[in-house]
Design a protein around this motif. Structure first.
Motif, PDB file in Angstrom:
ATOM      1  N   LEU A  13     -15.616   0.512   0.420  1.00 35.62           N
ATOM      2  CA  LEU A  13     -14.944  -0.741   0.951  1.00 35.62           C
ATOM      3  C   LEU A  13     -14.372  -0.493   2.380  1.00 35.62           C
ATOM      4  CD1 LEU A  13     -14.821  -3.764   0.496  1.00 35.62           C
ATOM      5  CD2 LEU A  13     -12.887  -3.160  -1.177  1.00 35.62           C
ATOM      6  N   ALA A  14     -13.353   0.652   2.373  1.00 32.99           N
ATOM      7  CA  ALA A  14     -12.956   1.036   3.728  1.00 32.99           C
ATOM      8  C   ALA A  14     -13.946   1.098   4.747  1.00 32.99           C
ATOM      9  CB  ALA A  14     -11.811   2.093   3.607  1.00 32.99           C
ATOM     10  N   LEU A  15     -14.960   1.900   4.472  1.00 34.18           N
ATOM     11  CA  LEU A  15     -16.061   2.045   5.504  1.00 34.18           C
ATOM     12  C   LEU A  15     -16.673   0.704   5.848  1.00 34.18           C
ATOM     13  CD1 LEU A  15     -17.503   5.154   4.033  1.00 34.18           C
ATOM     14  CD2 LEU A  15     -16.438   4.984   6.108  1.00 34.18           C
ATOM     15  N   TYR A  16     -17.235  -0.199   4.808  1.00 34.91           N
ATOM     16  CA  TYR A  16     -17.491  -1.432   5.149  1.00 34.91           C
ATOM     17  C   TYR A  16     -16.544  -2.291   6.252  1.00 34.91           C
ATOM     18  CZ  TYR A  16     -18.777  -6.572   3.644  1.00 34.91           C
ATOM     19  OH  TYR A  16     -18.983  -7.739   3.510  1.00 34.91           O
ATOM     20  N   LEU A  17     -15.002  -2.346   5.997  1.00 35.39           N
ATOM     21  CA  LEU A  17     -14.398  -2.889   6.855  1.00 35.39           C
ATOM     22  C   LEU A  17     -14.163  -2.075   8.198  1.00 35.39           C
ATOM     23  CD1 LEU A  17     -11.648  -3.831   4.137  1.00 35.39           C
ATOM     24  CD2 LEU A  17     -13.162  -5.452   5.136  1.00 35.39           C
ATOM     25  N   GLY A  18     -14.406  -0.877   8.110  1.00 32.70           N
ATOM     26  CA  GLY A  18     -14.130  -0.380   9.342  1.00 32.70           C
ATOM     27  C   GLY A  18     -15.472  -0.839  10.185  1.00 32.70           C
ATOM     28  N   THR A  19     -16.611  -1.002   9.770  1.00 30.68           N
ATOM     29  CA  THR A  19     -17.678  -1.428  10.683  1.00 30.68           C
ATOM     30  C   THR A  19     -17.337  -2.813  11.233  1.00 30.68           C
ATOM     31  OG1 THR A  19     -18.917  -2.356   8.668  1.00 30.68           O
ATOM     32  CG2 THR A  19     -19.558   0.033   9.444  1.00 30.68           C
TER      33      THR A  19
ATOM     34  N   VAL B  92     -21.722  -2.955  -2.857  1.00 28.73           N
ATOM     35  CA  VAL B  92     -21.440  -2.995  -4.318  1.00 28.73           C
ATOM     36  C   VAL B  92     -22.315  -1.844  -5.044  1.00 28.73           C
ATOM     37  CG1 VAL B  92     -21.025  -4.326  -6.279  1.00 28.73           C
ATOM     38  CG2 VAL B  92     -20.587  -5.440  -4.006  1.00 28.73           C
ATOM     39  N   SER B  93     -23.582  -1.953  -4.403  1.00 26.33           N
ATOM     40  CA  SER B  93     -24.526  -1.044  -5.426  1.00 26.33           C
ATOM     41  C   SER B  93     -24.145   0.324  -4.992  1.00 26.33           C
ATOM     42  CB  SER B  93     -26.034  -1.269  -4.704  1.00 26.33           C
ATOM     43  OG  SER B  93     -26.157  -1.311  -3.374  1.00 26.33           O
ATOM     44  N   VAL B  94     -23.761   0.773  -3.767  1.00 30.53           N
ATOM     45  CA  VAL B  94     -23.342   2.278  -3.441  1.00 30.53           C
ATOM     46  C   VAL B  94     -22.274   2.649  -4.199  1.00 30.53           C
ATOM     47  CG1 VAL B  94     -22.448   3.612  -1.881  1.00 30.53           C
ATOM     48  CG2 VAL B  94     -24.503   2.319  -1.259  1.00 30.53           C
TER      49      VAL B  94
ATOM     50  N   ALA C  97     -20.709 -13.389  -0.915  1.00 32.09           N
ATOM     51  CA  ALA C  97     -20.700 -13.789  -2.157  1.00 32.09           C
ATOM     52  C   ALA C  97     -22.220 -13.732  -2.827  1.00 32.09           C
ATOM     53  CB  ALA C  97     -20.360 -15.038  -2.110  1.00 32.09           C
ATOM     54  N   LEU C  98     -23.170 -14.067  -2.006  1.00 30.04           N
ATOM     55  CA  LEU C  98     -24.695 -13.950  -2.504  1.00 30.04           C
ATOM     56  C   LEU C  98     -25.156 -12.334  -2.865  1.00 30.04           C
ATOM     57  CD1 LEU C  98     -26.455 -16.381  -0.399  1.00 30.04           C
ATOM     58  CD2 LEU C  98     -26.158 -16.753  -2.622  1.00 30.04           C
ATOM     59  N   GLY C  99     -24.341 -11.482  -1.867  1.00 30.66           N
ATOM     60  CA  GLY C  99     -24.834 -10.044  -2.233  1.00 30.66           C
ATOM     61  C   GLY C  99     -24.165  -9.543  -3.679  1.00 30.66           C
ATOM     62  N   GLY C 100     -22.811  -9.871  -3.790  1.00 32.32           N
ATOM     63  CA  GLY C 100     -21.964  -9.746  -5.019  1.00 32.32           C
ATOM     64  C   GLY C 100     -22.711 -10.528  -6.189  1.00 32.32           C
ATOM     65  N   LEU C 101     -23.343 -11.506  -6.093  1.00 31.28           N
ATOM     66  CA  LEU C 101     -23.784 -12.331  -7.263  1.00 31.28           C
ATOM     67  C   LEU C 101     -25.117 -11.445  -7.395  1.00 31.28           C
ATOM     68  CD1 LEU C 101     -23.550 -16.005  -6.369  1.00 31.28           C
ATOM     69  CD2 LEU C 101     -22.736 -15.167  -8.481  1.00 31.28           C
TER      70      LEU C 101
ATOM     71  N   ALA D  92     -15.426  -7.667 -10.572  1.00 33.93           N
ATOM     72  CA  ALA D  92     -14.056  -7.918  -9.731  1.00 33.93           C
ATOM     73  C   ALA D  92     -14.413  -8.234  -8.337  1.00 33.93           C
ATOM     74  CB  ALA D  92     -13.236  -7.122  -9.866  1.00 33.93           C
ATOM     75  N   MET D  93     -15.292  -7.451  -7.791  1.00 36.01           N
ATOM     76  CA  MET D  93     -15.879  -7.708  -6.583  1.00 36.01           C
ATOM     77  C   MET D  93     -16.563  -9.131  -6.097  1.00 36.01           C
ATOM     78  SD  MET D  93     -15.165  -5.478  -4.107  1.00 36.01           S
ATOM     79  CE  MET D  93     -16.397  -5.811  -3.077  1.00 36.01           C
ATOM     80  N   LEU D  94     -17.424  -9.313  -7.289  1.00 37.16           N
ATOM     81  CA  LEU D  94     -17.716 -10.673  -7.183  1.00 37.16           C
ATOM     82  C   LEU D  94     -16.965 -11.823  -7.312  1.00 37.16           C
ATOM     83  CD1 LEU D  94     -20.302 -12.913  -7.717  1.00 37.16           C
ATOM     84  CD2 LEU D  94     -19.864 -12.604 -10.230  1.00 37.16           C
ATOM     85  N   PHE D  95     -15.724 -11.641  -7.842  1.00 41.39           N
ATOM     86  CA  PHE D  95     -14.663 -12.753  -7.892  1.00 41.39           C
ATOM     87  C   PHE D  95     -14.021 -12.826  -6.567  1.00 41.39           C
ATOM     88  CE2 PHE D  95     -10.147 -13.333  -7.983  1.00 41.39           C
ATOM     89  CZ  PHE D  95      -9.828 -14.468  -8.696  1.00 41.39           C
TER      90      PHE D  95
END
Length: 683
Positions: A253-259, A232-234, A343-347, A40-43
């Motif tokens: 995801l919230a921490l990712y956006l917080g940064t 995604v890996s964490v 997107a590359l990270g998700g792929l 789903a994250m990849l999408f």
């Protein structure tokens, strides 16, 4: 400005509110695996890339009036596709890797609305710059990420506990219509440039800045890809070791956006001297916990440690991105490169890693990549009177130590396994004990860090039921009780090493439901329980619920639910609808055995409330027999039945058995509602 800010904020809120919402809805269709969230994250990342590309092309090649017309038309079409409830016809009918099907389901359900929400922030920022002449649109990016983080944090604590999935979908759809109206209004206001403003291409630039170089753009992509890979890996690591639940999706995801918010809200927020010294202990701490106790560190350690580590790693990536952001004329190009990296990270994590690696190697790779990118970012930094090379040498040394530590532990971890393999459903290992163990030497099947059954290698003890399935376990006592009346029919959800199948006698019938093709192969080649079973036996591949829904009543004497994703039974196998389905396949006095052993979740109240709603007797049977034999594991089974007399059978004598109970305020779990937060074991 107010109209643009309100529209950007609402779009970001909806963009990230729908992610856990829709992923939770489709999670049961694909086995409840943690990998569903990765797909789903990849999408989401691919559509974010598409939305940013759309914004970039629209701004570059269409006139303001045509931009308004095209965008308004797409908004109208997207509203006609509401509400966002996936059709049941998308449920899979066969076992196998469902990644492509997940992407198709999401595209058919929320594709166009999500695409337009993704394009909103860069598109409206560009319109605002063109309309106002402002050269400072990046604060809108911080506002967008604040809306996203608010959406994520509200989901597990406010939305999920109060609303069913259907109510969430309809509420979200109504809010999306409001967004479409606001966005169309913003497009109308921005359809023409003000005469007094300069053309967009020249806004805020005197003299015009040169186009970013290829090296600059590649570094943007690399920083964004590293942060996405770690996100995604964490999340995968936490979900695999606890449970695939929205709470563990939204925290990272919230921490990712917080940064993102910290980095782009102000040029003063990201201070290298303050945050970069914390990067080394963050990377080292996560590297240590990956392998500590075989990856089985307690939830009290792994969640805070990985949350903090992810925060500082992503802050470095996004802070360096913010330091390198271009002039406003290249705003959409910058966002396009950032979304391409995401997107590359998700792929890499969702598609490449499961097909290339035999372990969860993407997390160590992401940690080393983060250290390398930090070194590149600081390469030109000089220490007064000492120059650049002392710092460069120190950073290179730290990268080498980190890579060496992770490489050595990964090699050592894999060296002890007889078999290591991986697919969509996770990593499977087969491990043999050291010969020095002696008589009780075992071969064990591990899914991630979770034991999925073991077999003694001694010829005389080879077919002794082990781990959670001994004669002292809840399921063992239940099978022994029904066997006293002759041949029995037993259903098992979850094959594992096939231990339960060896309870089968001549004349018995065993039907085993398994979703993972690799498990089926391993159970018949690395273990001999299933081939040795004397029962009329058969393995049915596919999600158990979907398979049982298509079958005629099976008239089982015992139905054992032992399907574990991560460290818990998938939620969709414990809901009231699931229990109703199980009892449709049981005899009138049959026994439903739910394996609820779990380090972090107390699933007894869930089972007890379901039993109460169906008018069944529920008993919790605990087994601590590992204190007596090393090959036995502690287990907790909840047994549900209409015939309480079973619990007076000889096989239950001496059992540690209590009536399963749930607090009066405990709300029954259904296919439309569940709340994992209330059953977390935090102590």
């Amino acid at each position: 400005m107010i109209l643009s800010a309100a529209t950007i904020f609402l779009s970001a809120f909806l963009l990230f509110q729908v992610q856990p919402l829709i992923a939770k809805v489709i999670l049961p269709w694909f086995g409840g695996s943690a990998a569903v969230w990765s797909a789903a994250m990849l999408f989401f990342q691919l559509l974010l890339l598409g939305g940013y590309a759309y914004a970039h092309l629209v701004i570059r090649y269409l006139t303001p009036k045509r931009q308004m017309a095209v965008h308004a038309a797409l908004l109208a079409v997207s509203c006609a596709l509401l509400p966002i409830l996936p059709s049941p016809r998308w449920k899979p009918e066969e076992a196998g890797d469902p990644t492509v099907r997940i992407l198709i389901v999401l595209a058919a359900t929320i594709g166009l609305p999500y695409f337009l929400l993704s394009s909103t922030s860069p598109l409206l920022q560009a319109w605002y710059v063109r309309r106002s002449g402002s050269g400072m649109p990046y604060r809108f990016f911080a506002l967008s990420n604040f809306g996203s983080m608010l959406a994520l944090l509200s989901f597990p604590f406010l939305v999920e506990p109060q609303l069913t999935s259907r109510q969430q979908a309809y509420t979200w759809s109504g809010a999306y219509i409001l967004f479409a109206v606001l966005c169309a209004a913003t497009a109308w206001v921005s359809r023409e440039e003000r005469p007094e403003t300069t053309p967009f291409a020249e806004v805020g630039e005197s003299p015009p800045e040169p186009r970013p170089s290829v090296a600059q753009m590649l570094f943007w992509v690399a920083l964004a890809a590293c942060a996405s890979t770690l996100l995604v890996s964490v999340t995968n690591h936490l979900s695999q070791n606890v449970a695939p639940i929205p709470l563990l999706w939204v925290i990272p995801l919230a921490l990712y956006l917080g940064t993102f918010i910290l980095a782009f809200e102000s040029d003063l927020a990201y201070r290298r001297w303050l945050f970069l010294p914390l990067l080394a202990p963050s990377l080292g701490g996560m590297a240590y916990l990956i392998y500590k106790e075989g990856g089985n560190a307690h939830i009290r350690q792994i969640i805070p440690a990985f949350a903090a580590g992810l925060f500082f790693c992503c802050l470095m990536c996004h802070g360096e991105l913010a330091r390198r952001k271009p002039a406003p004329r290249y705003l959409t190009l910058f966002y396009l490169m950032v979304s391409l990296g995401g997107a590359l990270g998700g792929l890499f994590v969702a598609l490449i890693a499961p097909r290339v690696f035999h372990s969860y190697l993407e997390l160590p790779v992401g940690l080393v990549a983060c250290a390398i990118l930090a070194t590149i970012a600081l390469w030109s930094l000089k220490i007064p009177k000492l120059g650049a090379w002392p710092l460069r040498t120190l950073m290179l040394l730290c990268v080498g130590i980190l890579a060496g530590y992770l490489g050595r532990h990964e090699r050592d971890a894999e060296k002890g396994y007889r078999l290591a393999t991986r697919n969509f459903y996770g990593v499977l290992h087969v491990r043999d004990d050291d010969p020095s163990v002696g008589e009780y030497r075992e071969r064990t099947l591990l899914h991630g860090t979770i034991n999925h059954g073991s077999q003694l290698l001694s010829e005389t003890l080879r077919y002794e039921p082990t781990s959670y399935y001994s004669k002292y376990s809840g399921v063992g006592r239940a099978i022994a009780a029904v066997q006293t009346r002759g041949a029995v029919r037993v259903g098992v959800i979850g094959l594992g090493a096939g231990v339960l199948s060896d309870w089968g006698r001549p004349g018995d019938t065993y039907r085993i439901y398994e979703i993972n093709p690799l498990v089926e192969k391993i159970a018949q080649t690395e273990f001999s329980f299933y081939p040795h079973s004397l029962a009329d036996k058969r393995i049915l591949m596919g999600d158990a619920r979907l398979t049982l829904e298509r079958q005629e009543p099976q008239q089982f004497d015992v139905l054992a639910v032992d399907a574990f994703s991560s460290d818990a039974i998938p939620i969709h196998l414990l809901t009231r609808e699931a229990l109703e389905l199980y009892f449709r396949h049981l005899k009138r006095d049959g026994i439903l055995a739910l394996h609820v052993s779990n380090r972090y979740l107390d699933l007894v109240p869930v089972s007890a409330r379901g039993a109460q709603d169906l008018g069944k007797q529920a008993m919790s049977v605990s087994d601590d027999s590992e204190d007596s034999f090393s090959y036995l594991s502690s287990s907790t089974w909840v047994l549900l039945t209409s015939e309480a007399e079973w619990f007076k059978a000889d096989s239950f004598k001496g059992a540690d058995m209590t009536e399963a109970a749930a607090p009066k305020s405990f709300r029954a779990w259904t296919d439309d509602y569940s709340n994992v937060f209330q059953i977390l074991k935090l102590k």
